[in-house]
Design an enzyme around this catalytic site. Sequence first.
Site, PDB file in Angstrom:
ATOM      1  N   THR A  42       0.844  -1.195   0.000  1.00 28.86           N
ATOM      2  CA  THR A  42       0.000   0.000   0.000  1.00 28.86           C
ATOM      3  C   THR A  42       0.878   1.243   0.000  1.00 28.86           C
ATOM      4  OG1 THR A  42      -0.071   0.276   2.406  1.00 28.86           O
ATOM      5  CG2 THR A  42      -1.705  -1.209   1.411  1.00 28.86           C
ATOM      6  N   ASP A  43       0.293   2.350  -0.402  1.00 28.33           N
ATOM      7  CA  ASP A  43       0.928   3.630  -0.127  1.00 28.33           C
ATOM      8  C   ASP A  43       0.801   3.894   1.373  1.00 28.33           C
ATOM      9  OD1 ASP A  43       2.185   6.072  -0.465  1.00 28.33           O
ATOM     10  OD2 ASP A  43       0.988   6.640  -2.204  1.00 28.33           O
ATOM     11  N   TRP A  44       1.443   4.942   1.854  1.00 26.00           N
ATOM     12  CA  TRP A  44       1.654   5.147   3.295  1.00 26.00           C
ATOM     13  C   TRP A  44       0.428   5.784   3.951  1.00 26.00           C
ATOM     14  CZ3 TRP A  44       5.166   2.567   1.265  1.00 26.00           C
ATOM     15  CH2 TRP A  44       6.326   2.175   1.929  1.00 26.00           C
ATOM     16  N   ILE A  45      -0.473   4.949   4.483  1.00 24.76           N
ATOM     17  CA  ILE A  45      -1.679   5.518   5.086  1.00 24.76           C
ATOM     18  C   ILE A  45      -2.190   4.732   6.280  1.00 24.76           C
ATOM     19  CG2 ILE A  45      -3.367   4.286   3.635  1.00 24.76           C
ATOM     20  CD1 ILE A  45      -4.849   7.049   3.440  1.00 24.76           C
TER      21      ILE A  45
END
Length: 787
Positions: free
Chosen positions: A275-278
Amino acid sequence: MKTMKQAFLCAAIACSTGLQAQTSAPQLSANNIDEVLEAMTLEEKARLLVGGANNFFGDGAVVGGEADLVAGAAGTTAAIPRLGIPATVLTDGPAGVRIDPTRKNDPNTYYATGFPIGTCLASTWNTELVGRVGEAIGNETMEYRCDVILGPGMNLHRNPLCGRNFEYYSEDPLLTGKIAAAYIRGVQSQGAGVSAKHFAVNSQETDRTSVDERVSQRAARELYLRGFEIAVRESSPWTIMASYNQINGQYSMGNHDLLTKILRDDWGYKGIVMTDWIGIRKGLLTTDEVHAGNDLLEPGQPAQTNEIIEGVKSGRLDIKDVDRNVRRMLEYIVKTPSFRHYPASNKPDFKAHAQITRQTATEGMVLLKNNGTLPWKTAGQKIKTVALFGENSYDFLSGGTGSGCVHPPYVVDMVEGLKNVGISSSDTLTNLYNKYIDFARLKFQADRHPARWYQMEMFGQQKYPEITISPICIGNVVKGSDAAIITIGRQAGEGVDREIEGEFNLTQNERQMIMDVSNAFHAMGKPVVVVINSGSVIETASWSAYPDAILVAWQPGMEGGNSVADILTGKVNPSGKLTMTWPIAATDHPSTQNFPGQMDLYSYDAAKSNGHDVPGYDYTNHEEDIYVGYRFFDSFDREVAYPFGFGLSYTTFEYGKPSVRVSGNTITVSVSVKNTGKVSGKEVAQVYVTAPKGRLEKPAHELKAFGKTRELRPGESQTLNMTLQKRDLASFDEAGSQWLVEAGTYTFAVGASSRDIRGRATANISQLTEPTSNALAPKQELKLMKQ
């Protein structure tokens, strides 16, 4: 009641049993992944699917139990020492390794080479050279104890206002895919990995974590996914990063259609998806992300680990999904430098990498205009002193802002670059601008709103407003100068899109400076050159008539000033070509009407207060469909400032008559290119294909292949043989969920840009179909553009 002796005996037996279990557990290797997977507890499996530490701020913060391995790195994967599974380190990119350059109580420095941004790399149209950049970045990734660089950025230039276009390559998916594949092969040839991002349709920064990108299946397949498909098939990236946004109502990170049906079933991808950073997000369960095919949840939160464990125990998440993802993680880990115990030196070869940066930057720069004033070396002009206007002449922008910025050991500005080739700059202007920049930097940070994290100096160089240079000052300077250079800078980056006024368009102050400087220098018979120091497109039509030459330098990395000087003096003949159309106005792009920023704040607030979704923010309708960039401008015959593929040279090239040969599913387009000028140079030949009229509507033509010559001496020729596959001619047939090449006569046009065609050839192509999964169907009706 146990005696003291009995208690000690029990403790010794327990300790012995624990040590025996520890030593008998299988230790991970490339040959025992199934055995290790079987030995893992559910808790260990869950932990491996959740990121370790988020070290973005280099503070040693612990998330998920991992220590701060590399200060400033974006994150890690979890370590499981019992099974010999090490943590791996993920560092931001893609223009170089992004880590903290200095560290507390450490006298050493950890600067990284600042390579040219994505648009500059792609503008070389030179996959071999981009591969060399990838090799250097892969080397630095390992030397700084990292395993994966988070890049390349592969999203399409749907609109020139996207703040992150500087990281991305092009408005064209073929060029995007070929350049990305070269970068990936280069990095991974060194033993480090990449994370191709942001998958997918992440074409804006405004509300990027929630916006619903509504797009037809055809446009998704042909444009927004095609570059990723090429990269997957041609370079096998270790990892791919799922984007923040939604696609047709479902978040990319939990989108089974995207991450499993398309990526793995249709394309055969074998690596991991992160995932992207969230972390945990509203409206998306961690268990759904795991089921969809997301193998690594970054940056990682303990609650996500717990959700996976509880999901399996409750039956909401199938253990088979967990095991599948864990196996892919283990397959990734055994390839990494951390697993191989690579002896990182923390001392990359800056000298060698600076040479690569300088060469790549010069080859990516694009000459938009030249009335004969350049190059200075051969133009009969004795240029000894130059008047440098524009604050970015003295604070040259090497890269963009946000997670894509790099901390290089130095940045060569225009003053230093010209000095290195024996050209001095005006003392008056140098003193004036340097003092202004010192003041502007302090004021900018003092006035920065705390919410604007992307304007912090740790996230890259900032752009300061231009000062007014009076006609009197210009008049005083012109007397002691042989030429003028005006640098027009633009900065953009993660988290925010660009405005039309003052960012895409020039400010009134900038236009006036170009006019006043041009008029004053021309009155004395002295040349004026504009250097565009921007990662993205800007407006040129209103002012391009004034200067004698215009050079797009992009944001060319830490050797930028040297690279510009190499072009201006003729040490290097420019051979860069535009990878995106430069329109006359930003609103000429049909996507602009559905791009954020086109609604005033009053209307936005009113809509939100009434509970309405706001177009461009809550959702973005891709009504332009397949007509993005030159596909629109050339199909609808719209005037542009500079067409896709355009770029001038100091020499001229003649194209021979092209030929096309079809052998099975392979198509080869051949053309001879001859240097007919007086200096050596390189040329890019571009193949645009026009399909016969059939059941599916198509653009006027599409880029299907390209080739770049070696440096040709005057009078020298080279035959370029450019190959493509028959399936590359296909359009996506939504009704049949298939790629379709319709039978008929195809025209293969070879040119120097999309509007400078030098020759044509035709070939009869038989029908071809390739079935795919039925995925990413829109949930809302879209009013799609038609010819």
